[in-house]
Design an enzyme around this catalytic site. Structure first.
Site, mmCIF file in Angstrom:
data_model
loop_
_atom_site.group_PDB
_atom_site.id
_atom_site.type_symbol
_atom_site.label_atom_id
_atom_site.label_comp_id
_atom_site.label_asym_id
_atom_site.label_seq_id
_atom_site.Cartn_x
_atom_site.Cartn_y
_atom_site.Cartn_z
ATOM 1 N N LYS A 152 12.817 -4.663 -5.479
ATOM 2 C CA LYS A 152 13.903 -4.327 -4.602
ATOM 3 C C LYS A 152 13.460 -4.374 -3.175
ATOM 4 C CE LYS A 152 16.524 -0.550 -2.513
ATOM 5 N NZ LYS A 152 16.670 0.674 -2.581
ATOM 6 N N GLY A 176 20.494 8.600 1.946
ATOM 7 C CA GLY A 176 20.188 10.089 1.608
ATOM 8 C C GLY A 176 21.456 10.828 2.780
ATOM 9 N N ALA A 187 22.574 3.228 -1.735
ATOM 10 C CA ALA A 187 22.576 4.148 -0.498
ATOM 11 C C ALA A 187 23.992 4.787 -0.188
ATOM 12 C CB ALA A 187 22.026 3.676 0.641
ATOM 13 N N GLY A 188 23.724 5.943 0.207
ATOM 14 C CA GLY A 188 25.196 6.797 0.499
ATOM 15 C C GLY A 188 25.792 7.585 -0.308
ATOM 16 N N ASN A 242 19.758 8.008 -5.633
ATOM 17 C CA ASN A 242 18.592 8.797 -5.652
ATOM 18 C C ASN A 242 18.770 10.118 -5.116
ATOM 19 O OD1 ASN A 242 15.872 9.823 -5.496
ATOM 20 N ND2 ASN A 242 15.115 7.978 -4.670
ATOM 21 N N THR A 243 18.869 10.404 -3.998
ATOM 22 C CA THR A 243 19.172 11.732 -3.363
ATOM 23 C C THR A 243 20.180 12.627 -3.841
ATOM 24 O OG1 THR A 243 18.356 10.579 -1.088
ATOM 25 C CG2 THR A 243 19.061 12.957 -1.033
#
Lengths: 67, 257
Positions: free
Chosen positions: B100, B161, B187-188, B209-210
Site C-alpha cells: 500500500k 484518523g 481513511a476517515g 484502523n483508528t
C-alpha cells in the site's frame, strides 16, 4: 574495534565482524527483518559474506503496527 | 453471497474489510481485534528495530504472515524517495509484492501528495510491485493511477484518523463507476455506518484502523465493522429503492373498510 552506525546510533563492533554477527548480537530473527548497508538493501544470503568496516551505516527494520 | 469474492491481484478475499494494525494498546489486542474483524488482510508499517530492547515483542509473533496477508505500507513517508525505500525493504523482508503506497502531503491533514504518489506508483509498477494506492477522492487522479497499473484505488473518505466518514459520496461513487480495479475507501471511517455507506456506494472494500483501535471497546468495534461491511455490501448487491419526493403507503388500500 570498529565504530559503525546502527539505526542512527554509534556502536562498536569487533574488527572483522559481519552482518550475521550483528544480527546475532541483537538476537534478531533473520526472517523478520530487512537490512540496508550504506543505503543499499543487503539480501539475506549476503549476511555472512559482508564484513563491516569503520563508519558503515546499517539500518535494520521490521514490521510494526500501522494503518 | 458465497461467490462474492474480492479479488486483489492473486488474492481472493472473502472479507471486504481490511484493517490497520496501528494505535492498539498492545500486540495482543491487535491480534484479538483482527480476529474479531474477520479481516484476511492487514496493513503493517516498516520501522527501525529497537536495538536497545532485545526482548521487545514483534508484530509477527502475534499476527502470523502465513495466516493473514500482510500489506506493507509507507505510513510516515512524505516523499517518493522515502516511500520507495520503505517498500523495497518490505519486499526484502519476505517477498511482499502487494503493497500500500501512501505519500503524505503535510502533517496536519495527512492528505496525500498526489504528485509524489503518481511518480512513486509508476516506479513501483515498473519494478514489479502490485500497488494499492492511497489517494485523493478525485476521479481523474483515480483513473490516472489505474492507467499507471495500480492494483487498487484507495481514496480517502476524509482525513486519516478524523472519524468524519465519507465527505464526498458523489466523488467516491464516480470513482467506483469509472474503475476497473478494486476501489477501497481508506481513511476517515469513524463508525460502522460509515463503513456501510462506503459499501452501499459500491466500493469493493473498506480499510479501517483508528475507528477500531481507539474505540472504547476495540474488539467489539472490530466485530461491528465486520457486520457493517457485510450489511453494506448486501444492500448494494440487493439494489436499493429509488428515492421519491413523496410518501408511498406500505399497505395496499384495497379492501379498506
Amino acid at each position: 574495534m570498529a565504530k559503525i552506525q546502527l539505526n542512527g546510533k554509534k556502536i562498536k563492533i569487533y574488527n572483522g565482524s559481519n552482518i550475521k554477527d550483528l544480527v546475532k548480537k541483537y538476537r534478531l530473527n533473520e526472517k523478520k527483518i530487512a537490512i540496508e548497508l550504506n543505503g543499499r538493501i543487503l539480501p539475506q544470503n549476503q549476511y555472512t559474506k559482508k564484513k563491516l568496516k569503520e563508519n558503515d551505516k546499517v539500518e535494520i527494520v521490521q514490521f510494526i503496527g500501522g494503518g | 453471497m458465497k461467490s462474492d469474492i474480492l479479488k486483489i491481484e492473486k488474492y481472493k478475499l472473502k472479507s471486504r474489510l481490511i484493517v490497520g494494525t496501528g494505535k492498539y494498546k498492545n500486540f495482543k489486542q491487535t491480534a484479538e481485534a483482527v480476529k474479531a474483524s474477520g479481516a484476511e488482510m492487514v496493513t503493517v508499517a516498516v520501522r527501525r528495530v529497537n536495538i536497545l530492547d532485545k526482548k521487545k515483542p514483534v508484530l509477527m509473533d502475534y499476527l502470523d504472515p502465513k495466516k493473514i496477508i500482510y500489506l506493507p505500507n509507507t505510513a510516515g513517508c512524505f516523499n517518493s524517495k522515502d516511500a520507495l525505500r520503505t517498500l523495497r525493504l518490505a519486499r526484502e523482508m519476505g517477498g511482499w509484492k502487494l503493497v500500500k503506497l501512501e505519500v503524505l502531503g503535510d502533517k496536519k491533514t495527512l492528505y496525500p501528495n498526489m504528485v509524489e504518489t503518481i511518480k512513486s506508483t509508476d516506479v513501483l509498477v515498473k519494478e514489479g510491485f502490485k500497488v494499492m494506492v492511497y489517494c485523493s477522492d478525485d476521479p481523474i487522479i483515480a483513473k490516472k493511477l489505474e492507467d499507471l497499473g495500480a492494483a487498487a484505488i484507495m481514496p480517502l473518505g476524509s482525513p486519516i484518523g478524523s472519524g468524519r466518514g465519507i465527505k464526498n459520496k458523489l466523488n467516491i461513487s464516480i470513482i467506483v463507476k469509472n474503475s476497473k480495479v478494486p476501489v477501497i475507501v481508506d481513511a476517515g471511517i469513524g463508525t460502522a455506518s460509515d463503513a456501510a455507506i462506503a459499501m452501499e456506494l459500491g466500493c469493493d472494500g473498506v480499510l479501517v484502523n483508528t475507528a477500531i483501535a481507539e474505540a472504547k471497546n476495540p474488539i467489539m468495534m472490530a466485530s461491528s465493522m465486520k457486520d457493517a461491511v457485510i450489511a453494506g455490501r448486501k444492500s448494494f448487491l440487493a439494489g436499493r429503492i429509488d428515492i421519491q419526493d413523496y410518501a408511498s403507503p406500505s399497505t395496499s388500500s384495497k379492501g379498506l373498510i
